[in-house]
Structures are given as C-alpha cells and as structure tokens.
Design a protein around this motif. Structure first.
Motif, short mmCIF file in Angstrom:
data_model
loop_
_atom_site.label_atom_id
_atom_site.label_comp_id
_atom_site.label_asym_id
_atom_site.label_seq_id
_atom_site.Cartn_x
_atom_site.Cartn_y
_atom_site.Cartn_z
N ASP A 136 0.84 -1.20 0.00
CA ASP A 136 0.00 0.00 0.00
C ASP A 136 0.87 1.25 0.00
O ASP A 136 0.59 2.23 -0.70
N GLY A 137 1.94 1.19 0.79
CA GLY A 137 2.85 2.33 0.86
C GLY A 137 3.53 2.62 -0.46
O GLY A 137 3.75 3.78 -0.82
N MET A 138 3.85 1.57 -1.22
CA MET A 138 4.50 1.76 -2.52
C MET A 138 3.63 2.58 -3.47
O MET A 138 4.14 3.27 -4.35
N ILE A 141 4.12 6.59 -2.78
CA ILE A 141 5.44 7.19 -2.87
C ILE A 141 5.41 8.53 -3.61
O ILE A 141 5.96 9.54 -3.14
N GLU A 142 4.78 8.54 -4.76
CA GLU A 142 4.78 9.74 -5.60
C GLU A 142 4.16 10.93 -4.86
O GLU A 142 3.07 10.85 -4.32
N GLY A 143 4.92 12.01 -4.81
CA GLY A 143 4.44 13.22 -4.17
C GLY A 143 4.73 13.29 -2.68
O GLY A 143 4.46 14.32 -2.05
N ASN A 148 10.55 10.94 4.10
CA ASN A 148 9.56 9.91 4.41
C ASN A 148 9.69 8.72 3.46
O ASN A 148 9.51 7.57 3.86
N GLN A 149 10.00 9.02 2.19
CA GLN A 149 10.24 7.94 1.23
C GLN A 149 11.42 7.07 1.67
O GLN A 149 11.34 5.84 1.67
#
Length: 281
Positions: A136-138, A141-143, A148-149
């Motif tokens: 879900d986290g993947m 990622i964008e933005g 945090n990434q």
C-alpha cells in the motif's frame, strides 16, 4: 539548535542530550518552539531507550500541537508515538492508535502511516499483513516527502532482508538510496546498512555479515543511538546461531534483551520468534 536540528541531536550522547534540552527548555507552555522541544526531546530519549520519559515527552508534543490547532504537527506526534509504541512492544496501544489514524484518514503523512502499519504487522509476526501494508505504501510514494520515502524504503529493505526475499530487498534498498540522494539521516543510513548486512548473511556470507554488524555497532552514530545497537546485536545473534556459535549468540541476544526490559520495553512477537530460534532452534 532545535528547529531542523534533529541530525545534530542524533549525534549527542545521553549527558549531552540532557544538557542541551535542559538549556533550551521553554519557559512557558506557549513558547513558539514548545512543540519542537517536546518532540525532539522525546525522540532522543526513545533512541536512548529511556522509554517512559520519551513516550511522555512525545505525548506532550501532541498536546501542544492540539492546543496550537495544528493538524500537521498533531499527525507527526501521533505517528511518532505509534512507531515508538511498536518499538517498545506495546502493540495493543499502537494498533488502536494506527487504526484510528487510518479510520479518520491521514492528511499529511499517508506514506508514514502505511510505513507504521507495515512495521506494526511485521513486529506482530504477521508477514502477510505486513507485505500488504508495505505494498500500500509503494502506491503512496509519488508526491511524498523524500525523507519519508527514504524512511519507508529503509524499513521495507530491513523487512525484506530479514524475511530472506532478495528481490524485494534489492528493490527497496535501491529506492532508499535514490531517496537519500542529497539528504542526510544517520538513523536511516544505519537501518539500510544493517539490512544490507542481514541480506549478506542470508546469501551465505555469514562471517562477513557478522564483521559488518560489529563494525556498525562501533560507529559514532550507533554509540549515540542505543536503540539501534539493539537491532545490530539481535541480527548478529541470529547469524551466530546460524553459524553454530550458540553460546556467543545467546550472550549477544541476552545483552540486548536485558537492556530493553530494564528500560521499560518488552519483546514483540517478532522478537520472541527470533529468541526461540536462538534458544530452542
């Protein structure tokens, strides 16, 4: 010293940290830097494995953020508190906190929430749910903020290395390196290097992995972050056990376990499973 100064604070030992935060303690509750003081002091105390004091200070930062009606700071405090509750083995409270954050929706820190949920399920020894949370986290990622990434990918790389999944490890480690480009975080870098050593051990190069973990444990950063040395000792204990060095493996493990328990933390189901591997086989 405090605003944006977490990298500096990370490298202070216990006496230096107490001196700094005593000198910079706000004189009143409405001080404009009151949140920063409570938050960073709590984070530092937790890294020193000063569990009751650290959790109290982070909880105080949440109350300050609430008084300021600042939802961004409220989320940062709540997520930090949740991460540290997981670290200390209070999964019941952490789970309730994270489900509440998930139910009401994270406005500013969706990736950090997914990261925290992944770590919660990982430490609950629920691999399937942890994989789902990290996946879900993947998708978030964008933005997202690059730090945090990097935090997300470093934790995912550790999880993948520990579970013996080289494909997922390589993807996560590469993404963590890319996210860290131009940034500096001793904690994230140490997490990544620990994961890399674990992965090396899983590939069969156990002697080299053990040497690397021992070297990381003597690094300047690790010596100022006792909570991170716990991970290093536990990872090294597992590798030594795999090598058949049972006496030294048990000694390493017990050293870490005693420090955790003496400071108010307890073993998560994940750590209990690792303990069984070392002491029972």
């Amino acid at each position: 010293l405090l605003v944006g100064g977490n990298r500096f604070v990370d490298r202070l030992d216990q006496d230096q940290a107490y001196e700094l935060f005593t000198l910079t303690k706000p004189s009143h509750s409405t001080d404009p830097y009151g949140w920063e003081h409570a938050f960073y002091f709590g984070e530092k105390l937790m890294s020193l494995v000063r569990v009751p004091e650290g959790l109290k200070s982070i909880a105080a930062s949440y109350r300050i953020a609430k008084e300021l009606a600042n939802p961004l700071l409220m989320e940062r405090s709540a997520l930090s508190h949740s991460f540290w509750l997981i670290e200390t083995g209070d999964l019941r409270t952490a789970g309730k906190r994270l489900q509440r954050l998930k139910r009401f929706g994270s406005t500013f820190n969706q990736l950090e929430l997914a990261n925290a949920l992944g770590c919660y399920y990982w430490n609950s020894n629920d691999e399937e749910a942890a994989v789902g949370a990290f996946k879900d986290g993947m998708n978030l990622i964008e933005g997202s903020d690059r730090l945090n990434q990097a935090h997300f990918w470093s934790n995912f790389s550790f999880f993948a290395a520990e579970r013996g999944n080289p494909g997922a490890f390589n993807e996560a480690f590469g993404a963590a390196e890319a996210s860290m480009c131009g940034l500096a975080s001793g904690r994230i870098e140490l997490t990544m290097n620990t994961a890399k050593a674990i992965q090396r051990g899983k590939r069969g190069d156990q002697a080299s992995a053990l040497t690397e973990l021992d070297a990381l444990g003597q690094s300047e950063y690790a010596l100022c972050q006792p909570d991170m040395t716990l991970y290093l000792k536990e990872a090294a204990a597992l590798i030594e056990s795999d090598m058949g060095h049972y006496r030294s493996a048990k000694a390493r493990w017990l050293e870490a376990e005693r420090l955790r328990q003496s400071r108010g933390a307890r073993l998560t189901p994940r750590l209990l499973a690792h303990r069984d591997l070392i002491f029972i086989g």
